[in-house]
Design an enzyme around this catalytic site. Sequence first.
Site, short mmCIF file in Angstrom:
data_model
loop_
_atom_site.label_atom_id
_atom_site.label_comp_id
_atom_site.label_asym_id
_atom_site.label_seq_id
_atom_site.Cartn_x
_atom_site.Cartn_y
_atom_site.Cartn_z
N ARG A 189 0.81 -1.23 0.00
CA ARG A 189 0.00 0.00 0.00
C ARG A 189 0.85 1.28 0.00
O ARG A 189 0.40 2.33 0.43
CB ARG A 189 -0.99 0.02 1.16
CG ARG A 189 -1.97 -1.13 1.12
CD ARG A 189 -3.09 -0.97 2.11
NE ARG A 189 -3.98 -2.10 2.04
CZ ARG A 189 -3.78 -3.24 2.68
NH1 ARG A 189 -2.74 -3.38 3.47
NH2 ARG A 189 -4.63 -4.23 2.55
N LYS A 191 2.32 11.70 -10.39
CA LYS A 191 1.43 10.88 -11.22
C LYS A 191 2.15 9.57 -11.55
O LYS A 191 3.31 9.59 -11.97
CB LYS A 191 1.09 11.59 -12.54
CG LYS A 191 -0.06 12.57 -12.43
CD LYS A 191 -0.46 13.08 -13.82
CE LYS A 191 -1.60 14.08 -13.73
NZ LYS A 191 -1.92 14.69 -15.04
N GLU A 222 8.30 20.34 -23.95
CA GLU A 222 7.59 20.55 -22.68
C GLU A 222 8.14 21.79 -21.95
O GLU A 222 7.43 22.43 -21.19
CB GLU A 222 7.72 19.32 -21.77
CG GLU A 222 7.00 18.08 -22.28
CD GLU A 222 5.49 18.07 -22.05
OE1 GLU A 222 4.95 19.02 -21.44
OE2 GLU A 222 4.84 17.10 -22.48
N LYS A 231 6.54 23.61 -12.60
CA LYS A 231 5.80 22.37 -12.33
C LYS A 231 5.62 22.18 -10.83
O LYS A 231 4.54 21.79 -10.35
CB LYS A 231 6.51 21.17 -12.96
CG LYS A 231 5.82 19.85 -12.62
CD LYS A 231 5.29 19.08 -13.77
CE LYS A 231 4.30 18.02 -13.29
NZ LYS A 231 4.17 16.87 -14.13
N GLU A 262 -5.10 17.42 -9.64
CA GLU A 262 -5.62 17.94 -10.90
C GLU A 262 -7.12 18.22 -10.85
O GLU A 262 -7.88 17.73 -11.66
CB GLU A 262 -5.29 16.98 -12.06
CG GLU A 262 -5.40 17.63 -13.42
CD GLU A 262 -4.79 16.81 -14.55
OE1 GLU A 262 -3.88 16.00 -14.31
OE2 GLU A 262 -5.24 16.99 -15.68
N ARG A 294 -3.78 22.41 -12.28
CA ARG A 294 -2.81 21.47 -12.88
C ARG A 294 -3.13 21.19 -14.35
O ARG A 294 -2.25 20.82 -15.12
CB ARG A 294 -2.79 20.17 -12.06
CG ARG A 294 -1.68 19.23 -12.50
CD ARG A 294 -1.43 18.12 -11.50
NE ARG A 294 -0.40 17.23 -11.98
CZ ARG A 294 0.28 16.37 -11.23
NH1 ARG A 294 0.03 16.27 -9.95
NH2 ARG A 294 1.20 15.59 -11.77
N ASN A 310 -1.47 20.57 -19.41
CA ASN A 310 -1.88 19.80 -20.59
C ASN A 310 -1.93 20.67 -21.85
O ASN A 310 -2.47 20.25 -22.87
CB ASN A 310 -3.26 19.16 -20.36
CG ASN A 310 -3.20 18.14 -19.25
OD1 ASN A 310 -2.15 17.53 -19.02
ND2 ASN A 310 -4.30 17.96 -18.53
N HIS A 320 -1.67 19.25 -25.40
CA HIS A 320 -1.81 17.80 -25.30
C HIS A 320 -3.09 17.26 -25.93
O HIS A 320 -3.18 16.06 -26.19
CB HIS A 320 -1.73 17.35 -23.84
CG HIS A 320 -0.32 17.39 -23.30
ND1 HIS A 320 0.44 18.54 -23.29
CD2 HIS A 320 0.48 16.43 -22.76
CE1 HIS A 320 1.63 18.29 -22.77
NE2 HIS A 320 1.67 17.01 -22.43
N HIS A 354 -2.07 14.23 -28.01
CA HIS A 354 -2.40 12.83 -27.73
C HIS A 354 -3.01 12.15 -28.95
O HIS A 354 -2.74 10.97 -29.22
CB HIS A 354 -3.40 12.74 -26.56
CG HIS A 354 -2.75 12.93 -25.23
ND1 HIS A 354 -3.41 13.39 -24.12
CD2 HIS A 354 -1.47 12.71 -24.82
CE1 HIS A 354 -2.58 13.46 -23.10
NE2 HIS A 354 -1.40 13.05 -23.49
N HIS A 376 6.62 11.95 -27.66
CA HIS A 376 5.56 12.73 -27.03
C HIS A 376 5.74 14.24 -27.30
O HIS A 376 4.80 14.94 -27.70
CB HIS A 376 5.58 12.44 -25.53
CG HIS A 376 4.61 13.23 -24.72
ND1 HIS A 376 3.25 13.04 -24.80
CD2 HIS A 376 4.80 14.23 -23.82
CE1 HIS A 376 2.65 13.89 -23.97
NE2 HIS A 376 3.56 14.61 -23.36
N1 GLY Z 1 2.15 15.80 -17.14
C1 GLY Z 1 1.12 16.60 -16.63
C2 GLY Z 1 0.97 16.51 -15.15
O1 GLY Z 1 1.83 16.02 -14.47
O2 GLY Z 1 -0.05 16.89 -14.65
#
Ligand code: GLY
Length: 375
Positions: free
Chosen positions: A119, A141, A183, A226, A236, A240, A244, A247, A251, A263
């Site tokens: 966990r 993430k 990025e 960031k 998010e 946040r 994107n 994106h 995507h 990417h």
């Molecule tokens: N790559 C976008 C984020 O980390 O929210």
Amino acid sequence: MTVTRIDVDAGGSYPVLVGQGLLGQLPELLGPRAEKVLVIHPRALRTTGETVRDDLRTLGLDAIVAEIPDAEEAKHIQVAAFCWQVLGQSDFTRTDAIITLGGGAVSDLGGFVAATWLRGISVIHIPTTVLGMVDASIGGKTGINTAEGKNLVGSFHAPAGVLVDLDTLRTLPEHELFTGLAEVVKTGFIADPAILDLVAEHSKAEIAEVDGPVLRELIERSIAVKADVVSTDFKESGRREILNYGHTLGHAIEHKERYQWRHGAAVSVGMVFAAEVAAMVKNLPTEVVDLHRELLSKLGLPTGYRADVWPQLLETMKRDKKARGSMLRMVLLSDIAAPATVEIPDVSILHTAYQEIGEESPRVPLGGDLGLRAK
Ligand code: GLY
């Protein structure tokens, strides 16, 4: 060489350390309780992975490595299961830790394994690509792909620390470095105009210099943005989303190219598209739209895509949003550093914007190795 420390407070507090020759910082990040460490690395980084393991052993830790497939192939449930098996067979407890060494796919997979083992155990990321340094390794993430789509299974799991060792970029193929910089340019457009000035004022060679001041400043500035964004919106639920930028179409292009495009190359086209949409719906000044093309082309990044595949791209964009239970939304600028998420009620606007970036013939972006596509 100085070490820059950028603090993140998102799902826990942790430092991002930027510099060169940083492996000596690992014991402090691991803390006194860790006895066992699993170093997860892709095949391509076997030698570095084994060096990190041996260094950790010299420091008295019980370190082992798990070698996983390169790039997106790593983000598979069977790869996670393999790592769980290694952890189980080596009796990893809650106080032990994982170190990920590699690009975004490795930190996504390794972070997911760390989030789920008992966990949740500690993970430290050592990103070895620009994309990993400025984006994937920061913000917690984690995730894997399924047959239904990318990143549909995962969790938010903050690392105990991130070591951004610029020396690891020395062996990075040039096209990887420049696609990662897409990025960085994104971060400039959404939040930090100084990044755009740095790219405008320096030559491509100066920007790519691993020991030079420009690349380091670009990376540090992007990390600072960031860190700030995820610290205000870890899961998010609002701000946040600005990360994107570019994106939505990006995507769809990655999907169309069966993930053979980098990417960053897809996001580069996506940003020019978003700028064209913003010129129509947010009055984004023409000079800013032009600046997108100027800076991205300067880095050798693509700014257009196949005109003939618009219906397929639109379908993918709609499906992507449906999977996340929302209307088609895009991050749009009204000016540099003034982003907002906008719902797009009328897709004909998107078609008009796409006509500005549509190209007649298929292109191979940045690096001949990307010409693997089946057409
Ligand atoms: N790559 C976008 C984020 O980390 O929210």
